[in-house]
Design a protein around this motif. Structure first.
Motif, PDB file in Angstrom:
ATOM      1  N   GLU A 172       0.835  -1.217   0.000  1.00 39.72           N
ATOM      2  CA  GLU A 172       0.000   0.000   0.000  1.00 39.72           C
ATOM      3  C   GLU A 172       0.868   1.263   0.000  1.00 39.72           C
ATOM      4  O   GLU A 172       1.674   1.483   0.903  1.00 39.72           O
ATOM      5  CB  GLU A 172      -0.898  -0.008   1.245  1.00 39.72           C
ATOM      6  CG  GLU A 172      -1.813   1.208   1.340  1.00 39.72           C
ATOM      7  CD  GLU A 172      -2.697   1.184   2.594  1.00 39.72           C
ATOM      8  OE1 GLU A 172      -2.453   0.352   3.483  1.00 39.72           O
ATOM      9  OE2 GLU A 172      -3.619   2.008   2.665  1.00 39.72           O
ATOM     10  N   ASP A 228      -5.524   2.935  -1.635  1.00 36.82           N
ATOM     11  CA  ASP A 228      -6.354   3.529  -0.586  1.00 36.82           C
ATOM     12  C   ASP A 228      -6.888   4.851  -1.136  1.00 36.82           C
ATOM     13  O   ASP A 228      -6.116   5.703  -1.603  1.00 36.82           O
ATOM     14  CB  ASP A 228      -5.492   3.746   0.669  1.00 36.82           C
ATOM     15  CG  ASP A 228      -6.272   4.299   1.849  1.00 36.82           C
ATOM     16  OD1 ASP A 228      -7.018   5.276   1.661  1.00 36.82           O
ATOM     17  OD2 ASP A 228      -6.120   3.771   2.966  1.00 36.82           O
ATOM     18  N   HIS A 234      -5.099   8.162  -0.265  1.00 36.41           N
ATOM     19  CA  HIS A 234      -3.638   8.254  -0.308  1.00 36.41           C
ATOM     20  C   HIS A 234      -3.085   8.984  -1.517  1.00 36.41           C
ATOM     21  O   HIS A 234      -1.940   8.763  -1.914  1.00 36.41           O
ATOM     22  CB  HIS A 234      -3.034   6.858  -0.216  1.00 36.41           C
ATOM     23  CG  HIS A 234      -3.109   6.286   1.169  1.00 36.41           C
ATOM     24  ND1 HIS A 234      -2.423   5.176   1.579  1.00 36.41           N
ATOM     25  CD2 HIS A 234      -3.795   6.707   2.271  1.00 36.41           C
ATOM     26  CE1 HIS A 234      -2.679   4.919   2.848  1.00 36.41           C
ATOM     27  NE2 HIS A 234      -3.524   5.834   3.283  1.00 36.41           N
ATOM     28  N   HIS A 266      -8.552  -0.124  -0.409  1.00 34.72           N
ATOM     29  CA  HIS A 266      -8.929   0.388   0.902  1.00 34.72           C
ATOM     30  C   HIS A 266      -9.956   1.467   0.634  1.00 34.72           C
ATOM     31  O   HIS A 266      -9.618   2.600   0.282  1.00 34.72           O
ATOM     32  CB  HIS A 266      -7.717   0.957   1.661  1.00 34.72           C
ATOM     33  CG  HIS A 266      -7.013  -0.076   2.472  1.00 34.72           C
ATOM     34  ND1 HIS A 266      -6.016   0.222   3.371  1.00 34.72           N
ATOM     35  CD2 HIS A 266      -7.203  -1.431   2.550  1.00 34.72           C
ATOM     36  CE1 HIS A 266      -5.616  -0.907   3.958  1.00 34.72           C
ATOM     37  NE2 HIS A 266      -6.308  -1.910   3.471  1.00 34.72           N
ATOM     38  N   ASP A 309     -11.217   1.064   5.047  1.00 33.98           N
ATOM     39  CA  ASP A 309     -10.198   1.687   5.905  1.00 33.98           C
ATOM     40  C   ASP A 309     -10.654   3.081   6.318  1.00 33.98           C
ATOM     41  O   ASP A 309     -10.376   4.061   5.630  1.00 33.98           O
ATOM     42  CB  ASP A 309      -8.847   1.745   5.168  1.00 33.98           C
ATOM     43  CG  ASP A 309      -7.721   2.179   6.099  1.00 33.98           C
ATOM     44  OD1 ASP A 309      -7.947   2.228   7.322  1.00 33.98           O
ATOM     45  OD2 ASP A 309      -6.618   2.470   5.593  1.00 33.98           O
TER      46      ASP A 309
HETATM   47 MN    MN Z   1      -5.220   2.158   4.010  1.00 36.79          MN
END
Ligand code: MN
Ligand SMILES: C[C@H](O)[C@H](O)[C@@H](O)C(=O)CO
Length: 418
Positions: free
Chosen positions: A226, A259, A262, A286, A326
């Motif tokens: 990730e 994610d 991110h 995520h 997440d």
């Molecule tokens: Mn994450």
């Protein structure tokens, strides 16, 4: 089942059938999709191994809503409650700090047996388990570096922890008969502009190669990596950037984890799925909601969630995509957060499956962009809610906001006593 739910469902079926969509088949497919519920929403990412240690790694939970889980038993009970309010059969995603043991064990010494109660519980509940090494909230991560640390001793500690984590995942996969997805996220980075961007990346690559040196049967475990653009305290440079892990994942046969929080604030992951899955067998998501930054807000039915779901459905990518959640919001009821975010994720997938994909693709190929826009917009108000209600009822889960009353009474009876 309530007759009005059935009647509305039949009306909806007719409308969708006019566009070649078999709603019964859609619901059968939807029931096969597993969402991985992240255990860390239940206790504000505290875990059980180092309870007094502050959350680190450039992530943050705000809010102090009462009742968060303080023991593994409480967390499991809360997860059971949440899962009873979510249609379908799903997975639970554990972090290493959630080991269920009375031993004073450090991260590099963790073994499968420290997670045996989780496995017993997952078997009893018919759930799969996913896993994450915890490379934060630990004295050896105090300066913000772990697998890419310049000090070899610290690096080896984290390598040992990550290797131990993969053995735990293998154990999950073997015991539960469902592949465990192990996600590797390390916070390593600098607050201010570094002079040397390359050396930490070389160290991270070498550490990961060492972590993955042992072959594990992909039937039991697959690894994911990730990336992140920045964190609190690593605003200027993160070692494991998107480009780093694209390269790493593609050359090493590891799944890339995207994610939603991110990336740059206007950058979306929905536009990345089709590209990555052209070159990679598997993907991990995520699903989260960034608000101005990687704030990990509870997932809502926003445009990006729907677009992620559409990409997965339209590209027939669901079979190769592992969907994890997440987010961690400590300002609202912890169980409600799971229920809202997970129901929304499933509902978005349903909405995407109830679109006339073949028809829309043909229209687009013919260059009729007027019809494309018209149909996509009209389908936004097609009665997917009636199908969703029917799905919830047929899965013995509460219809519409009825789940909220159950959370409120659980709060009164169980959470308020903590
Ligand atoms: Mn994450
Ligand atoms: C707790 C998780 O591992 C963490 O949220 C990670 O996945 C992440 O997204 C860090 O920003």
């Amino acid at each position: 089942m309530d007759q009005s739910i059935i009647n509305s469902y039949h009306e909806a079926q007719k409308l969708y059938a006019a566009h070649g969509i078999n709603v019964d088949e859609v619901l059968e497919k939807l029931a096969q999709i597993k969402i991985s519920l992240h255990c860390w929403q239940g206790d504000d990412v505290k875990g059980f191994l180092f309870k007094d240690k502050e959350l680190s790694g450039g992530i943050a939970v705000t809010g102090s809503y009462p009742g968060r889980a303080g023991t593994p038993d409480e967390l499991r009970k809360d997860l059971e409650k949440a899962l009873s309010l979510i249609p379908g059969k799903h997975k639970v995603n554990l972090h290493a700090i959630y080991a269920d043991t009375d031993e004073q064990v450090d991260l590099d010494e963790l073994e499968p047996r420290h997670f045996a109660p989780w496995v017993d519980w997952a078997k009893e509940q018919g759930l799969g388990l996913d896993f994450n090494p915890t490379c934060f909230s630990h004295p050896k991560a105090a300066d913000g570096f772990t697998l890419s640390h310049a000090d070899e001793e610290i690096r080896s500690f984290w390598i040992k922890h990550c290797k131990a984590s993969r053995k735990i995942s293998e154990y999950f996969g073997r015991e539960l008969g469902q592949t465990c997805v192990t996600n590797f996220w390390v916070p390593d980075g600098y607050k201010d502009t570094p002079v040397d961007r390359l050396s930490p990346r070389i160290r991270l690559k070498e550490s990961l190669d060492e972590v993955f040196s042992e072959e594990i049967d992909p039937k039991y475990n697959i690894d994911a990596v990730e990336s992140k653009l920045f964190g609190i305290g690593s605003e200027s440079y993160v070692v494991g950037s998107h480009e780093f892990y694209m390269g790493y994942g593609l050359t090493r046969g590891k799944a890339i984890c995207l994610d939603a929080g991110h990336f740059h604030p206007t950058e979306v992951i929905s536009n990345k799925l089709s590209s990555i899955l052209m070159f990679s067998e598997q993907l991990l998501l995520h699903v989260s909601r960034p608000v101005r930054w990687d704030s990990d807000h509870v997932v809502t039915m926003d445009d990006e969630l729907l677009e992620i779901a559409r990409e997965l459905v339209r590209g027939d990518l669901l079979g190769r995509t592992n969907i994890g959640l997440d987010f961690f919001d400590g300002s609202i009821n912890h169980i409600a957060a799971w229920v809202i975010g997970t129901r929304n994720t499933i509902k978005a997938l349903l909405r995407a499956m109830l679109e006339p994909v073949a028809e829309l693709k043909a229209i687009e190929l013919a260059g009729d962009y007027t019809s494309r826009l018209a149909l996509v917009e009209e389908f936004k108000s097609y009665p997917f809610g009636a199908v969703w209600d029917y799905y919830c009822a047929s899965q013995n889960t509460p219809v519409r906001e009825q789940w909220l009353a159950e959370v409120k009474s659980y709060e009164q009876e169980v959470l308020s006593a903590r």
